[in-house]
Design a protein around this motif. Structure first.
Motif, PDB file in Angstrom:
ATOM      1  N   THR A  58       0.984  -1.222   0.036  1.00  0.00           N
ATOM      2  CA  THR A  58       0.050   0.046  -0.059  1.00  0.00           C
ATOM      3  C   THR A  58       0.773   1.281  -0.031  1.00  0.00           C
ATOM      4  O   THR A  58       1.843   1.327   0.705  1.00  0.00           O
ATOM      5  CB  THR A  58      -0.876  -0.090   1.249  1.00  0.00           C
ATOM      6  OG1 THR A  58      -1.768  -1.233   1.042  1.00  0.00           O
ATOM      7  CG2 THR A  58      -1.783   1.253   1.041  1.00  0.00           C
ATOM      8  N   TYR A  59       0.568   2.247  -0.873  1.00  0.00           N
ATOM      9  CA  TYR A  59       0.997   3.630  -1.000  1.00  0.00           C
ATOM     10  C   TYR A  59       0.082   4.556  -0.620  1.00  0.00           C
ATOM     11  O   TYR A  59      -1.082   4.545  -1.181  1.00  0.00           O
ATOM     12  CB  TYR A  59       1.598   3.967  -2.384  1.00  0.00           C
ATOM     13  CG  TYR A  59       2.068   5.179  -2.491  1.00  0.00           C
ATOM     14  CD1 TYR A  59       3.171   5.918  -1.609  1.00  0.00           C
ATOM     15  CD2 TYR A  59       1.523   6.054  -3.317  1.00  0.00           C
ATOM     16  CE1 TYR A  59       3.554   6.994  -2.036  1.00  0.00           C
ATOM     17  CE2 TYR A  59       1.753   7.548  -3.436  1.00  0.00           C
ATOM     18  CZ  TYR A  59       2.776   7.974  -2.825  1.00  0.00           C
ATOM     19  OH  TYR A  59       3.249   9.103  -3.019  1.00  0.00           O
ATOM     20  N   GLU A  60       0.250   5.071   0.566  1.00  0.00           N
ATOM     21  CA  GLU A  60      -0.669   6.277   0.800  1.00  0.00           C
ATOM     22  C   GLU A  60      -0.407   7.555   0.050  1.00  0.00           C
ATOM     23  O   GLU A  60       0.749   8.151   0.067  1.00  0.00           O
ATOM     24  CB  GLU A  60      -0.528   6.597   2.444  1.00  0.00           C
ATOM     25  CG  GLU A  60      -1.212   5.567   3.158  1.00  0.00           C
ATOM     26  CD  GLU A  60      -1.676   5.920   4.450  1.00  0.00           C
ATOM     27  OE1 GLU A  60      -1.952   6.895   4.856  1.00  0.00           O
ATOM     28  OE2 GLU A  60      -2.358   4.923   5.273  1.00  0.00           O
ATOM     29  N   THR A  68      -6.635  11.802   1.583  1.00  0.00           N
ATOM     30  CA  THR A  68      -5.673  10.745   1.499  1.00  0.00           C
ATOM     31  C   THR A  68      -6.303   9.515   0.840  1.00  0.00           C
ATOM     32  O   THR A  68      -7.439   9.172   1.408  1.00  0.00           O
ATOM     33  CB  THR A  68      -4.877  10.455   3.011  1.00  0.00           C
ATOM     34  OG1 THR A  68      -4.527  11.813   3.445  1.00  0.00           O
ATOM     35  CG2 THR A  68      -3.990   9.134   2.777  1.00  0.00           C
ATOM     36  N   GLN A  70      -5.584   5.143  -0.544  1.00  0.00           N
ATOM     37  CA  GLN A  70      -4.513   4.139  -0.486  1.00  0.00           C
ATOM     38  C   GLN A  70      -4.682   3.536  -1.834  1.00  0.00           C
ATOM     39  O   GLN A  70      -5.449   2.818  -2.198  1.00  0.00           O
ATOM     40  CB  GLN A  70      -4.989   3.053   0.867  1.00  0.00           C
ATOM     41  CG  GLN A  70      -4.781   3.590   2.096  1.00  0.00           C
ATOM     42  CD  GLN A  70      -5.299   2.626   3.142  1.00  0.00           C
ATOM     43  OE1 GLN A  70      -5.984   1.778   2.831  1.00  0.00           O
ATOM     44  NE2 GLN A  70      -4.786   2.704   4.189  1.00  0.00           N
ATOM     45  N   GLN A  72      -3.048   0.496  -3.930  1.00  0.00           N
ATOM     46  CA  GLN A  72      -2.619  -0.878  -3.521  1.00  0.00           C
ATOM     47  C   GLN A  72      -1.934  -1.414  -4.769  1.00  0.00           C
ATOM     48  O   GLN A  72      -2.560  -1.484  -5.830  1.00  0.00           O
ATOM     49  CB  GLN A  72      -3.674  -1.864  -2.889  1.00  0.00           C
ATOM     50  CG  GLN A  72      -3.915  -1.122  -1.643  1.00  0.00           C
ATOM     51  CD  GLN A  72      -5.132  -2.061  -0.996  1.00  0.00           C
ATOM     52  OE1 GLN A  72      -5.974  -2.666  -1.548  1.00  0.00           O
ATOM     53  NE2 GLN A  72      -4.987  -2.164   0.625  1.00  0.00           N
ATOM     54  N   THR A  83      -7.623   0.995  -5.458  1.00  0.00           N
ATOM     55  CA  THR A  83      -7.569   2.102  -4.830  1.00  0.00           C
ATOM     56  C   THR A  83      -8.606   2.203  -3.880  1.00  0.00           C
ATOM     57  O   THR A  83      -9.698   1.828  -4.107  1.00  0.00           O
ATOM     58  CB  THR A  83      -7.621   3.542  -5.572  1.00  0.00           C
ATOM     59  OG1 THR A  83      -6.519   3.072  -6.486  1.00  0.00           O
ATOM     60  CG2 THR A  83      -7.616   4.546  -5.117  1.00  0.00           C
TER      61      THR A  83
END
Length: 133
Positions: A58-60, A68, A70, A72, A83
């Motif tokens: 996961t990239y925030e 914000t 996430q 994935q 997402t």
């Protein structure tokens, strides 16, 4: 009819218990960067209707809306997959290109068209300049 999909290397697979609830093309600059192309074709399903096997990373991200979200992806091959968006907590947004069979999938709406590529003709589908969510 259930749909299936997964990443490029096959380490992450998913099965949908229902047809997507919606489809859209997102033209935000973040989807352009993540997909490496002019937009991202996305389908949405209720979280309860997707079964995922394998491990996602996961990239925030802070989207153009300021929210914000996430993003994935597969940690092995890097394929963007899902997402998760706070404004739609019970939905999973799936990168449509990861479906094994994309027949019948076309964008019902184009979002974030304020940052779309100038050369791209969007046809007759509805367009939303900004996505408030």
């Amino acid at each position: 009819m259930a749909r299936e999909g997964g990443c490029l290397c096959g380490a992450v697979r998913y099965t949908l218990a229902s047809e997507p609830a919606m489809s859209m093309a997102c033209h935000c600059t973040h989807c352009q960067k993540q997909s490496g192309t002019s937009f991202s074709l996305i389908v949405a399903v209720p979280e309860s209707d997707i079964e995922i096997t394998g491990e996602v990373q996961t990239y925030e991200d802070q989207g153009e809306s300021g929210n914000t979200l996430q993003r994935q992806f597969c940690g092995k091959c890097g394929s963007p997959l899902f997402t998760l968006v706070p404004s739609a907590p019970n939905m999973v947004f799936i990168k449509a290109g990861t479906l094994d069979d994309t027949s019948g999938i076309a964008p019902a709406v184009h979002i974030w068209t304020k940052s779309k590529q100038e050369w791209l003709d969007l046809g007759d589908a509805p367009q939303v300049e900004r996505n408030p969510g």
